[in-house]
Design a protein around this motif. Structure first.
Motif, mmCIF file in Angstrom:
data_model
loop_
_atom_site.group_PDB
_atom_site.id
_atom_site.type_symbol
_atom_site.label_atom_id
_atom_site.label_comp_id
_atom_site.label_asym_id
_atom_site.label_seq_id
_atom_site.Cartn_x
_atom_site.Cartn_y
_atom_site.Cartn_z
ATOM 1 N N ALA A 81 0.809 -1.216 0.000
ATOM 2 C CA ALA A 81 0.000 0.000 0.000
ATOM 3 C C ALA A 81 0.843 1.267 0.000
ATOM 4 O O ALA A 81 0.402 2.310 -0.493
ATOM 5 C CB ALA A 81 -0.930 -0.008 1.214
ATOM 6 N N LEU A 82 2.050 1.199 0.547
ATOM 7 C CA LEU A 82 2.891 2.389 0.688
ATOM 8 C C LEU A 82 3.836 2.615 -0.485
ATOM 9 O O LEU A 82 4.644 3.552 -0.446
ATOM 10 C CB LEU A 82 3.697 2.293 1.987
ATOM 11 N N GLN A 83 3.749 1.808 -1.517
ATOM 12 C CA GLN A 83 4.714 1.886 -2.614
ATOM 13 C C GLN A 83 4.814 3.284 -3.237
ATOM 14 O O GLN A 83 5.899 3.725 -3.603
ATOM 15 C CB GLN A 83 4.363 0.857 -3.699
ATOM 16 N N ASP A 84 3.721 3.990 -3.368
ATOM 17 C CA ASP A 84 3.737 5.288 -4.056
ATOM 18 C C ASP A 84 3.494 6.462 -3.104
ATOM 19 O O ASP A 84 2.987 7.509 -3.511
ATOM 20 C CB ASP A 84 2.689 5.299 -5.173
ATOM 21 N N THR A 85 3.869 6.293 -1.834
ATOM 22 C CA THR A 85 3.697 7.367 -0.858
ATOM 23 C C THR A 85 5.041 8.010 -0.534
ATOM 24 O O THR A 85 6.083 7.611 -1.055
ATOM 25 C CB THR A 85 3.079 6.826 0.442
ATOM 26 N N ALA A 86 5.027 8.995 0.368
ATOM 27 C CA ALA A 86 6.254 9.666 0.787
ATOM 28 C C ALA A 86 7.113 8.790 1.686
ATOM 29 O O ALA A 86 8.279 9.118 1.936
ATOM 30 C CB ALA A 86 5.906 10.959 1.527
ATOM 31 N N VAL A 87 6.570 7.683 2.157
ATOM 32 C CA VAL A 87 7.310 6.790 3.050
ATOM 33 C C VAL A 87 8.190 5.865 2.210
ATOM 34 O O VAL A 87 7.694 5.165 1.316
ATOM 35 C CB VAL A 87 6.359 5.957 3.927
ATOM 36 N N SER A 88 9.475 5.840 2.491
ATOM 37 C CA SER A 88 10.413 4.997 1.748
ATOM 38 C C SER A 88 10.329 3.559 2.250
ATOM 39 O O SER A 88 10.621 3.287 3.413
ATOM 40 C CB SER A 88 11.845 5.521 1.921
ATOM 41 N N VAL A 89 9.911 2.655 1.353
ATOM 42 C CA VAL A 89 9.802 1.242 1.703
ATOM 43 C C VAL A 89 10.390 0.402 0.568
ATOM 44 O O VAL A 89 10.487 0.864 -0.570
ATOM 45 C CB VAL A 89 8.331 0.817 1.946
ATOM 46 N N PRO A 90 10.780 -0.844 0.855
ATOM 47 C CA PRO A 90 11.283 -1.718 -0.213
ATOM 48 C C PRO A 90 10.199 -2.021 -1.242
ATOM 49 O O PRO A 90 9.002 -1.966 -0.946
ATOM 50 C CB PRO A 90 11.691 -2.995 0.548
ATOM 51 N N THR A 91 10.622 -2.366 -2.437
ATOM 52 C CA THR A 91 9.701 -2.739 -3.502
ATOM 53 C C THR A 91 9.219 -4.164 -3.296
ATOM 54 O O THR A 91 10.022 -5.090 -3.166
ATOM 55 C CB THR A 91 10.384 -2.618 -4.875
#
Length: 355
Positions: A81-91
């Motif tokens: 869910a966070l892939q395209d947000t300001a939060v940096s997460v792994p792909t």
């Protein structure tokens, strides 16, 4: 790899079955290697080479686990869910709930490269300006998490914000009770029961509702390899839900010592005295920056910090149970016999206003 290491690795992954699964979903590969990463203390992390792709497999530890403490599919859901947000997460890559593959749920993500600060200060950050920037990046990223529009990214049903804090107290009390079923035969920790009563009596009446990470701390964040430090990715989302963001802040602070603390040993980990060196923000400064970024006020700070250390003790006690039952291969787990009572005493000092 020792014989015991090989045995534990075999419990974590059926290499041939994993290869077949990846081939079915990613296509064939001439190079395939699997290596266990021993850096974490909760879910297991496996590094996988799939030709020129560097992948990571996350799965729960083997053996019985307490409730949802190792829910990797939940972790995958929030990462996706966070892939395209300001939060940096792994792909994210794949998720699998078929236990016939490696014996448990697991998911696959792309491997990130950078620096995880754990146990000592990276030489390239050993400058007052870089130290301050590291603390600021850490708390700014937490604010980014709490500013996510969870409805817009599809996480509207990810949790129940109402009553979150009360459920946290009850949940972690149950985790203690689960662990005590085994660990009480070695030693008891009676102050935990007093802490449970105090927390239940002092739950804040009103609190904001956001996406919460649930385990946000320095070594669950990867920074750029070069200075100045910049957050590259946030890991370990297995405890994430919708709830009170101030509980996340209290958790971060429990791992961040101040120079005046009785001890600079933090959480279930070792000493973090380096975080008191010149340049690193104090807990008060971290709180002020967080409040400015989010508009939230860290009221009832004594409650949130005591709750965090109480939870740390519960995690440690679960680790100790797994050690006693032979369901872990981690040198820190037997240390919990002494560290959990120390954590309980620290939580009591916070409750009494001594820290």
């Amino acid at each position: 790899m020792s014989e015991s290491d090989e045995s534990y690795f075999d419990r974590l992954v059926d290499v041939e079955a994993l290869e077949s699964y990846l081939e079915a979903h990613l296509g064939s590969a001439e190079e395939f290697e699997v290596e266990r990463h021993a850096g974490g203390h909760s879910n297991e992390t496996l590094f996988v080479a799939w030709d020129d792709r560097e992948l990571v497999v996350r799965r729960p530890p083997p053996g019985e686990t307490a409730d949802t403490a190792h829910d990797v599919i939940r972790e995958y859901t929030v990462l996706e869910a966070l892939q395209d947000t300001a939060v940096s997460v792994p792909t994210t890559v794949l998720a699998c709930e078929d236990h016939d593959v490696i014996g448990s749920d697991f998911y696959v993500m792309e491997r990130e490269r950078g620096v995880v600060v754990r146990g000592e200060e990276p030489e390239q950050f050993a400058d007052p300006a870089h130290r301050r920037r590291l603390g600021e990046e850490l708390v700014d990223t937490l604010a980014d998490v709490h500013r996510v529009d969870y409805e817009a990214v599809g996480l509207g049903e990810f949790g129940r914000p109402d009553g979150y804090v009360e459920r946290q107290v009850d949940r972690w009390h149950r985790q203690y009770e689960w662990a005590f079923e085994v660990t009480a035969e070695e030693r008891e920790v009676p102050v935990v029961h007093d802490l449970t009563d105090w927390l239940r009596e002092n739950v804040p009446e009103d609190s904001p509702a956001t996406l919460v990470h649930g385990d946000y701390k320095l070594d669950n964040v990867m920074f750029s390899a070069a200075a100045p430090p910049a957050v590259e990715a946030v890991f370990d989302w297995e405890m994430s839900t919708l709830g009170d963001p101030l509980a996340d802040l209290g958790w971060l602070l429990s791992y961040w010592p101040d120079a005046g603390d009785r001890s600079t040993s933090v959480g279930t980990a070792g000493d973090a005295a380096y975080l008191t060196r010149e340049g690193y923000p104090t807990r008060e400064e971290l709180v002020a920056r967080y409040e400015d970024a989010t508009g939230f006020t860290f009221e009832h700070g004594r409650f949130y910090r005591a709750l965090a250390v109480y939870k740390l003790g519960a995690l440690g006690e679960m680790f100790f149970r797994r050690h006693l039952q032979g369901n872990a291969d981690d040198d820190t787990y037997p240390l919990m016999e002494e560290r959990v009572p120390l954590l309980a005493r620290r939580a009591k000092r916070i409750v009494e206003g001594e820290e």
